[in-house]
Scaffold this motif. Structure first.
Motif, PDB file in Angstrom:
ATOM      1  N   LEU A 259       0.879  -1.228   0.156  1.00  0.00           N
ATOM      2  CA  LEU A 259      -0.088   0.167   0.083  1.00  0.00           C
ATOM      3  C   LEU A 259       0.988   1.248  -0.094  1.00  0.00           C
ATOM      4  CD1 LEU A 259      -3.057   1.426  -0.143  1.00  0.00           C
ATOM      5  CD2 LEU A 259      -2.131   1.266   2.940  1.00  0.00           C
ATOM      6  N   LEU A 260       1.856   1.083   0.673  1.00  0.00           N
ATOM      7  CA  LEU A 260       2.837   2.773   0.759  1.00  0.00           C
ATOM      8  C   LEU A 260       4.105   2.613   0.327  1.00  0.00           C
ATOM      9  CD1 LEU A 260       2.200   2.803   5.286  1.00  0.00           C
ATOM     10  CD2 LEU A 260       0.475   3.881   3.234  1.00  0.00           C
TER      11      LEU A 260
ATOM     12  N   MET B 183      -0.773  13.117   0.046  1.00  0.00           N
ATOM     13  CA  MET B 183      -0.473  14.558  -0.523  1.00  0.00           C
ATOM     14  C   MET B 183       1.238  15.102  -0.446  1.00  0.00           C
ATOM     15  SD  MET B 183      -2.260  16.072   3.225  1.00  0.00           S
ATOM     16  CE  MET B 183      -1.723  17.586   3.088  1.00  0.00           C
ATOM     17  N   ALA B 184       1.687  13.244  -0.299  1.00  0.00           N
ATOM     18  CA  ALA B 184       2.707  13.485  -0.954  1.00  0.00           C
ATOM     19  C   ALA B 184       3.123  13.612  -2.488  1.00  0.00           C
ATOM     20  CB  ALA B 184       4.412  11.815  -0.038  1.00  0.00           C
ATOM     21  N   LEU B 185       2.583  13.069  -3.072  1.00  0.00           N
ATOM     22  CA  LEU B 185       2.414  12.701  -4.274  1.00  0.00           C
ATOM     23  C   LEU B 185       2.241  14.112  -5.308  1.00  0.00           C
ATOM     24  CD1 LEU B 185       0.171   9.384  -4.353  1.00  0.00           C
ATOM     25  CD2 LEU B 185       3.116   9.317  -4.952  1.00  0.00           C
ATOM     26  N   ARG B 186       1.527  15.308  -4.438  1.00  0.00           N
ATOM     27  CA  ARG B 186       1.165  16.034  -5.082  1.00  0.00           C
ATOM     28  C   ARG B 186       2.751  16.838  -4.472  1.00  0.00           C
ATOM     29  NH1 ARG B 186      -4.216  16.760  -1.969  1.00  0.00           N
ATOM     30  NH2 ARG B 186      -2.991  18.517  -0.401  1.00  0.00           N
ATOM     31  N   GLY B 187       3.176  16.423  -3.925  1.00  0.00           N
ATOM     32  CA  GLY B 187       4.692  17.261  -4.007  1.00  0.00           C
ATOM     33  C   GLY B 187       4.450  17.828  -2.599  1.00  0.00           C
TER      34      GLY B 187
ATOM     35  N   TRP C 227      12.322  10.334   5.154  1.00  0.00           N
ATOM     36  CA  TRP C 227      12.679   8.914   4.744  1.00  0.00           C
ATOM     37  C   TRP C 227      11.617   7.921   5.131  1.00  0.00           C
ATOM     38  CZ3 TRP C 227      17.494   8.423   2.212  1.00  0.00           C
ATOM     39  CH2 TRP C 227      18.245   9.300   2.235  1.00  0.00           C
ATOM     40  N   ILE C 228      10.856   8.290   5.580  1.00  0.00           N
ATOM     41  CA  ILE C 228       9.499   7.509   6.027  1.00  0.00           C
ATOM     42  C   ILE C 228       9.003   6.595   5.172  1.00  0.00           C
ATOM     43  CG2 ILE C 228       7.821   8.787   5.646  1.00  0.00           C
ATOM     44  CD1 ILE C 228       7.707   6.934   8.131  1.00  0.00           C
ATOM     45  N   TRP C 229       9.733   7.057   3.767  1.00  0.00           N
ATOM     46  CA  TRP C 229       9.213   6.535   2.568  1.00  0.00           C
ATOM     47  C   TRP C 229      10.150   5.622   2.133  1.00  0.00           C
ATOM     48  CZ3 TRP C 229       4.192   6.873   2.766  1.00  0.00           C
ATOM     49  CH2 TRP C 229       3.427   8.358   3.151  1.00  0.00           C
ATOM     50  N   TRP C 230      11.466   5.192   2.686  1.00  0.00           N
ATOM     51  CA  TRP C 230      12.372   4.815   2.372  1.00  0.00           C
ATOM     52  C   TRP C 230      12.460   2.987   1.978  1.00  0.00           C
ATOM     53  CZ3 TRP C 230      15.532   0.665   4.016  1.00  0.00           C
ATOM     54  CH2 TRP C 230      16.767   0.370   3.025  1.00  0.00           C
ATOM     55  N   PRO C 231      12.247   2.200   0.908  1.00  0.00           N
ATOM     56  CA  PRO C 231      13.075   2.975  -0.297  1.00  0.00           C
ATOM     57  C   PRO C 231      12.246   3.379  -0.771  1.00  0.00           C
ATOM     58  CG  PRO C 231      12.777   0.231  -0.225  1.00  0.00           C
ATOM     59  CD  PRO C 231      12.474   0.521   0.947  1.00  0.00           C
ATOM     60  N   GLY C 232      11.329   3.696  -1.189  1.00  0.00           N
ATOM     61  CA  GLY C 232      10.126   3.922  -2.119  1.00  0.00           C
ATOM     62  C   GLY C 232      10.602   5.216  -3.133  1.00  0.00           C
ATOM     63  N   PRO C 233      10.129   5.736  -3.747  1.00  0.00           N
ATOM     64  CA  PRO C 233      10.835   6.851  -4.945  1.00  0.00           C
ATOM     65  C   PRO C 233      10.202   7.776  -4.158  1.00  0.00           C
ATOM     66  CG  PRO C 233       8.645   6.053  -5.975  1.00  0.00           C
ATOM     67  CD  PRO C 233       9.605   4.941  -4.943  1.00  0.00           C
ATOM     68  N   LEU C 234       9.137   7.765  -3.007  1.00  0.00           N
ATOM     69  CA  LEU C 234       8.548   9.118  -3.080  1.00  0.00           C
ATOM     70  C   LEU C 234      10.412   9.370  -2.183  1.00  0.00           C
ATOM     71  CD1 LEU C 234       5.399   8.810  -1.410  1.00  0.00           C
ATOM     72  CD2 LEU C 234       6.169  10.535  -3.674  1.00  0.00           C
ATOM     73  N   SER C 235      10.577   7.999  -1.577  1.00  0.00           N
ATOM     74  CA  SER C 235      12.051   9.326  -0.315  1.00  0.00           C
ATOM     75  C   SER C 235      13.184  10.208  -1.595  1.00  0.00           C
ATOM     76  CB  SER C 235      13.030   7.897   0.218  1.00  0.00           C
ATOM     77  OG  SER C 235      13.042   6.680  -0.756  1.00  0.00           O
ATOM     78  N   ARG C 236      12.981   9.742  -2.417  1.00  0.00           N
ATOM     79  CA  ARG C 236      14.232  10.650  -3.124  1.00  0.00           C
ATOM     80  C   ARG C 236      13.566  11.410  -4.426  1.00  0.00           C
ATOM     81  NH1 ARG C 236      14.778   4.817  -4.614  1.00  0.00           N
ATOM     82  NH2 ARG C 236      13.421   5.101  -6.365  1.00  0.00           N
TER      83      ARG C 236
END
Length: 724
Positions: A547-548, A615-619, A692-701
């Motif tokens: 999911l995340l 909301m993070a996907l919006r930037g 870093w809460i999204w590590w290692p996903g693309p949102l972490s970068r």
């Protein structure tokens, strides 16, 4: 209440955006698509009406296939379970052992003995015994108590039919003389009477609790009815489905699992309804037509609801790896309930809401084009405070939960069978009377089975075993011989436990009976915890990762609910022992509460983190998105937590200690998770770790805008015009 069409704009429906201009008489593509979809809610509603009509024919039959015999709650592969099954096939295997106890505190009189003999004669005349004529009376040394041990033929009848009739037959006696019917048959009958009342009690209590909380949540004279009706539909469909599974696959359904099914469907289903309705209300502000708003709401919160239900289903299915029959059977039963709740709340509920239109929210109708008031609520202030000192909040919360978790190491001992009722029924009073009057012997024999060709040697070895008062040979058939050993120590005492362990060391002997069953149950539940707990953690973790799209956030959520479980169990142990006065904790309580709390408790973290990710996907930076998501979801998640905790607390109304303990621990855990973990700890961890809460996903970068502070919450992602 007026039913609005899905094309009605509702209150304040000023237009924002228009379809492309097309020649007169030729509808545009958007309108053609809407025209094709306008009947979808009616089709969904009609389909569910047919489903309910069919389910109604089978839902009431679930009670007919419930199994509440001792074997249905025992470990599948334990030695005592094997003994019970073999005994069932011996001559008189359908017998029901009943003990009738007469007592006068000042000493029995001749009239008392005559009345007792007459009552027993009436019982024998009406209910044939296994093994011959009526039993002889056994009188205590102090001449206050008479004991009659009967082995009643129960073929064609259930204990809850036979035992009440026996109690009626022996109720005629002189004043001052008490008579009580107990023994294994009496306890089984009292247990079945409790289970017979569970479904109706839980259904009524759940309906009342959910109705009151929904009215307080929505503050609308109409809206609360819709989720409540849908929850009732989900219960009916789930009950009918479980009945079908019993008939098709022979799964075991006990009174315990049936009761939990009702609570679980009402609790989880109402949670999903609250989340969907809250998102639908948001979307009605940015979509003119209710149908468009509902599609947007389903697209926005659908993944969170699906993942939430997925964690519960997967967690419950992990119970199929348990060896305890009652725990293993609860897995598929609960999973069916959650799937049915999900299906109803994502199809029937949206259809009804769309057909009713936005006026169902009266008097707080979400006006098209309006914006909610933000930044002034309690959760906005909490989010701001947490974002300023996230590390301090996180450390304080972990220390607080850790201190509570340490109390789990001081749980009271295992619950004995005689302490399993919150209010002592007649059978337990009879057992206590016998234990006091005949302290030199156990209330029930220890069952030992041996192959018939070796029975003589086993009989001699059992008779010479330390702790055995006397033995006698019972039934023989199919190559097995039954040996009944009477212990010197009280039932379920440490001394009787030691005697059973010594008997199990006798070559060629298989040992069973009530106390042996209790010992095997305790051993098996410990084994089940070692197997099921890692499975649940791994399964829930995998669902969260999918999911995340992250590893760090799922690990935080799983670790948090694990701490919540330990703290809730420890707090429960203190309350059970010092508050409720219970003599112990049921052997199943730690495992079942773990499964429910991990699977259900992580839901609120899912709801929050899914909005943060949206909301993070919006930037947006996580430091901004986390407090903003808390403000947006805080109220609805708090309502969901209250509802779920309240529905599980309904189990406290039942007279079984095991269900009271289960309901209390889960309710407390849900409240801790809702108001401490999700509100403070998860938000603080998200702010502290930022991307870093999204590590290692693309949102972490991905670089994000904004690093500190909070801002007003943006409209939902789906606020753009949708081509429906």
């Amino acid at each position: 209440m007026e039913i609005l069409s899905q094309d009605e704009g509702g209150v304040g429906s000023a237009s924002v955006g228009h379809d492309p201009v097309v020649p007169p008489g030729r509808p545009g593509p958007r309108r053609r698509r809407r025209g094709r979809l306008w009947g979808v809610p009616w089709v969904v509603l009609g389909g569910w009406v047919l489903v309910v009509l069919v389910a109604g024919m089978f839902a009431a039959k679930l009670g007919d296939v419930q199994r509440n015999e001792a074997v249905d709650y025992l470990p599948a592969n334990a030695e005592s379970t094997q003994v019970a099954r073999i005994q069932g096939g011996l001559p008189g295997g359908d017998a029901m052992d009943v003990q009738i106890v007469y007592r006068r505190d000042g000493g029995l009189t001749p009239a008392d003995r005559e009345a007792a003999a007459a009552g027993i004669a009436d019982v024998v005349a009406r209910h044939p015994l296994v093994g011959g004529s009526g039993p002889a009376a056994q009188e205590s040394v102090d001449h206050t108590t008479l004991r009659y041990a009967l082995s009643v033929d129960r073929r064609g009848a259930e204990p809850d039919d036979i035992v009440p009739d026996i109690r009626t037959l022996v109720e005629r006696h002189p004043d001052g003389l008490s008579v009580r019917v107990g023994g294994p048959g009496g306890i089984t009958a009292d247990m079945q009477e409790v289970f017979a009342s569970i479904d109706g009690t839980l259904m009524l209590a759940s309906v009342l609790v959910v109705a009151v909380l929904l009215m307080l949540t929505y503050r609308s004279p109409y809206l609360w009815i819709v989720p409540l009706v849908c929850a009732g539909v989900a219960v009916a469909v789930a009950t009918a489905t479980v009945y079908g599974l019993v008939r098709a696959f022979g799964i075991t359904v006990t009174g315990q699992s049936s009761g939990v099914l009702t609570v679980l469907v009402f609790g989880a289903g109402t949670d999903y309804a609250l989340l969907l309705v809250a998102r639908y209300r948001e979307e009605l502000r940015v979509h003119e037509r209710p149908l468009e708003a509902m599609f947007a709401a389903l697209r926005g919160c659908g993944p969170a609801v699906l993942a939430s239900s997925g964690t519960v289903v997967v967690g419950l299915l992990c119970l199929t790896a348990a060896d305890l029959n009652s725990s293993r059977g609860m897995g598929p039963v609960g999973a069916v309930g959650v799937v049915c709740a999900l299906a109803v709340m994502t199809t029937l509920l949206p259809a009804i809401l769309v057909l009713l239109g936005r006026r169902v929210f009266w008097p707080f109708v979400p006006v098209f084009g309006s914006t909610p008031k933000l930044g002034r609520g309690a959760y906005a202030r909490i989010g701001t405070a947490v974002s300023r000192r996230p590390i301090a909040v996180l450390v304080a919360g972990v220390v607080l939960l850790g201190a509570g978790a340490l109390t789990a190491f001081g749980l009271p001992g295992a619950l004995r069978q005689s302490d399993g009722f919150t209010k002592k029924p007649e059978s337990i009073v009879a057992q206590e009377t016998l234990s006091a009057a005949f302290p030199e012997q156990s209330g029930a024999p220890i069952a030992v089975l041996a192959r018939s060709e070796r029975a003589a040697g086993v009989l001699a070895a059992v008779g010479s075993t330390a702790g055995v008062e006397h033995v006698r040979q019972g039934r023989t058939a199919d190559g097995w011989t039954e040996i009944l050993a009477f212990a010197k120590d009280r039932p379920e005492s440490a001394g009787e436990h030691a005697t059973i362990e010594r008997l199990r060391a006798v070559p060629d002997a298989r040992v069973g009976g009530p106390t042996a069953q209790q010992m095997d149950t305790a051993h098996t539940t410990a084994r089940d915890r070692r197997v099921v707990v890692p499975l649940v953690l791994l399964a829930v973790l995998l669902v969260l990762i999918v999911l995340l799209r992250s590893l760090v956030a799922p690990l935080i959520l799983v670790a948090a609910v694990g701490l919540v479980w330990a703290a809730s169990l420890g707090l429960g142990g203190l309350v059970f022992e010092h508050g409720f006065g219970y003599a112990g904790v049921d052997a199943q309580t730690p495992l079942l509460t773990f499964v429910f709390l991990v699977a259900l408790g992580v839901d609120y973290g899912i709801f929050l983190m899914h909005r943060v990710r949206e909301m993070a996907l919006r930037g947006d930076s996580v430091r901004i998105a986390a407090p903003a998501a808390l403000e947006t979801t805080g109220g609805v998640i708090a309502s969901a937590g209250f509802v779920l905790a309240a529905t599980f607390s309904v189990l406290a109304l039942l007279p079984l200690v095991s269900l009271v303990e289960l309901g209390f621990v889960v309710a407390v855990g849900v409240l801790i998770d809702t108001f401490l973990v999700r509100t403070f700890l998860v938000t603080a961890a998200s702010v502290a770790l930022d991307r870093w809460i999204w590590w290692p996903g693309p949102l972490s970068r991905r670089p994000a805008r904004g690093t500190t502070g909070t801002r007003p919450v943006q409209p939902p992602v789906s606020s753009r015009k949708m081509a429906v």
